[in-house]
Design a protein around this motif. Structure first.
Motif, PDB file in Angstrom:
ATOM      1  N   PRO A  47       7.042  -4.078  20.664  1.00 37.41           N
ATOM      2  CA  PRO A  47       7.709  -3.461  19.652  1.00 37.41           C
ATOM      3  C   PRO A  47       8.777  -2.233  19.835  1.00 37.41           C
ATOM      4  O   PRO A  47       7.893  -1.246  20.689  1.00 37.41           O
ATOM      5  CB  PRO A  47       6.709  -3.015  18.562  1.00 37.41           C
ATOM      6  N   ILE A  48       9.939  -2.177  19.603  1.00 41.97           N
ATOM      7  CA  ILE A  48      10.818  -0.989  19.910  1.00 41.97           C
ATOM      8  C   ILE A  48      11.698  -0.633  18.891  1.00 41.97           C
ATOM      9  O   ILE A  48      12.224  -1.535  18.047  1.00 41.97           O
ATOM     10  CB  ILE A  48      11.598  -1.289  21.098  1.00 41.97           C
ATOM     11  N   GLY A  49      11.648   0.388  18.225  1.00 40.84           N
ATOM     12  CA  GLY A  49      12.485   1.035  17.233  1.00 40.84           C
ATOM     13  C   GLY A  49      13.895   2.067  18.009  1.00 40.84           C
ATOM     14  O   GLY A  49      13.442   2.489  18.727  1.00 40.84           O
ATOM     15  N   THR A  50      14.971   1.580  17.529  1.00 39.61           N
ATOM     16  CA  THR A  50      16.006   2.165  18.156  1.00 39.61           C
ATOM     17  C   THR A  50      17.080   2.750  16.968  1.00 39.61           C
ATOM     18  O   THR A  50      17.159   1.830  16.062  1.00 39.61           O
ATOM     19  CB  THR A  50      16.865   1.093  18.918  1.00 39.61           C
ATOM     20  N   GLN A 102      13.893 -12.293  20.557  1.00 40.81           N
ATOM     21  CA  GLN A 102      13.992 -11.125  19.917  1.00 40.81           C
ATOM     22  C   GLN A 102      13.847 -11.365  18.412  1.00 40.81           C
ATOM     23  O   GLN A 102      14.625 -11.966  17.734  1.00 40.81           O
ATOM     24  CB  GLN A 102      15.409 -10.424  20.237  1.00 40.81           C
ATOM     25  N   PHE A 103      12.997 -10.376  17.729  1.00 39.18           N
ATOM     26  CA  PHE A 103      13.131 -10.335  16.262  1.00 39.18           C
ATOM     27  C   PHE A 103      13.805  -8.942  15.943  1.00 39.18           C
ATOM     28  O   PHE A 103      13.241  -7.842  16.275  1.00 39.18           O
ATOM     29  CB  PHE A 103      11.710 -10.377  15.713  1.00 39.18           C
ATOM     30  N   SER A 151      12.703  -3.793  16.481  1.00 36.67           N
ATOM     31  CA  SER A 151      12.714  -4.946  17.258  1.00 36.67           C
ATOM     32  C   SER A 151      11.474  -5.328  17.864  1.00 36.67           C
ATOM     33  O   SER A 151      10.472  -4.458  17.820  1.00 36.67           O
ATOM     34  CB  SER A 151      13.814  -4.806  18.432  1.00 36.67           C
ATOM     35  N   LEU A 152      11.094  -6.631  17.887  1.00 39.82           N
ATOM     36  CA  LEU A 152       9.916  -7.172  18.521  1.00 39.82           C
ATOM     37  C   LEU A 152      10.799  -8.040  19.701  1.00 39.82           C
ATOM     38  O   LEU A 152      11.429  -9.139  19.525  1.00 39.82           O
ATOM     39  CB  LEU A 152       8.978  -8.016  17.718  1.00 39.82           C
ATOM     40  N   ALA A 201      -0.038  -7.042  16.086  1.00 40.92           N
ATOM     41  CA  ALA A 201       0.772  -8.013  16.837  1.00 40.92           C
ATOM     42  C   ALA A 201       0.656  -9.457  16.373  1.00 40.92           C
ATOM     43  O   ALA A 201       1.586  -9.961  16.375  1.00 40.92           O
ATOM     44  CB  ALA A 201       0.692  -7.650  18.182  1.00 40.92           C
ATOM     45  N   ASP A 202      -0.461  -9.855  16.196  1.00 39.35           N
ATOM     46  CA  ASP A 202      -0.790 -11.257  15.950  1.00 39.35           C
ATOM     47  C   ASP A 202      -0.272 -11.612  14.642  1.00 39.35           C
ATOM     48  O   ASP A 202       0.486 -12.671  14.462  1.00 39.35           O
ATOM     49  CB  ASP A 202      -2.308 -11.286  16.024  1.00 39.35           C
ATOM     50  N   LEU A 203      -0.605 -10.595  13.573  1.00 39.28           N
ATOM     51  CA  LEU A 203      -0.038 -10.887  12.230  1.00 39.28           C
ATOM     52  C   LEU A 203       1.463 -10.893  12.287  1.00 39.28           C
ATOM     53  O   LEU A 203       1.930 -11.688  11.410  1.00 39.28           O
ATOM     54  CB  LEU A 203      -0.793  -9.794  11.402  1.00 39.28           C
TER      55      LEU A 203
END
Length: 259
Positions: free
Chosen positions: A18-21, A38-39, A83-84, A131-133
């Motif tokens: 997970p990354i926030g930008t 990518q999500f 983003s994931l 992360a799984d959920l």
């Protein structure tokens, strides 16, 4: 992780990163691709995602699923993303082309929590469970129709991309045919049968509605309907609602708020 380049953590042994930008207004992420799927969720603003096959407009509080190794570019209009980046082997069900989806409250809160993880977050306990959920919640999402196809032929693709950038209700099939040095009949047949499945007029009508989504960030329904050549705000509202299942007022500054 926030404002961390993917390249610096792509090697980490986690199926979901997970990354926030945060992006400045109007920022363009030019053509690129990721090894991971990518999500891409816009916590604020509107995103326009282009691939060779089409354009996906992502309204506020929606997301787009981008397949691994898909060359794309993203125009950010006042966007802060969450983003994931997902190992392809972990999501064999991931769509083969981009898809816009809704982001309900549970998924949104999971995303907001996940971007505070370290790159090598614990796989056991709370972080691994989130992360799984996240993947379970994404798999349950249904596609939304915020998309228009782009023809494979370079000349037709250029016409379509130029129209998306500056939609003009006055453009005719005859004008487009002249630009491709073909008769109107031959052009229309080629566009419909060999390229998009829609007539040029139907394609342009949908493209105009998609172009309305970013306009509604800063303009009223009345102003946007006039800019796009609709006879009245009511006619624009009816067409927009038929196409996307929600009225354009939902995407104006006054229409947005807690869901």
């Amino acid at each position: 992780m926030k404002n961390v380049p993917l390249a610096s953590v792509d090697h980490v042994d986690r199926a979901v990163l997970p990354i926030g930008t945060d992006y400045p207004p109007g920022h363009l992420l030019d053509w690129h691709e990721h090894r991971r799927a990518q999500f891409l969720y816009g916590a604020t603003g509107v995103m326009v995602v282009d691939t060779a096959d089409g354009t996906w407009t992502v309204p506020p509080e929606r997301a787009v699923l981008i397949p691994a190794a898909t060359r794309h570019r993203v125009r950010m209009l006042g966007v802060s993303t969450r983003s994931l980046y997902v190992e392809p082997a972990a999501v064999p069900w991931w769509p083969g082309t981009c898809v816009v989806v809704d982001v309900p409250p549970l998924l949104r809160e999971l995303l907001l929590a996940a971007v505070d993880f370290e790159a090598e977050y614990s796989l056991s306990g709370r972080e691994g469970s989130i992360a799984d959920l996240l993947l379970h919640e994404i798999a349950a999402r249904a596609p939304l129709p915020f998309h228009v196809g782009i023809p494979a032929s370079a000349d037709l693709a250029a016409l379509c991309r130029a129209y998306l950038a500056d939609p003009d209700a006055g453009v005719t099939n005859a004008e487009w045919a002249a630009r491709t040095a073909s008769s109107e009949r031959a052009f229309t047949r080629r566009f419909r049968r060999a390229e998009t499945g829609d007539s040029p007029a139907v394609w342009r009508a949908r493209a105009r509605l998609l172009a309305a989504v970013p306009m509604l960030r800063t303009a009223s329904v009345t102003a946007v309907s006039g800019r796009l050549g609709y006879a009245s705000p009511a006619a624009f509202t009816a067409a927009f609602t038929r196409a996307f299942g929600t009225p354009p007022s939902r995407f104006t500054a006054s229409g947005r708020g807690p869901r």
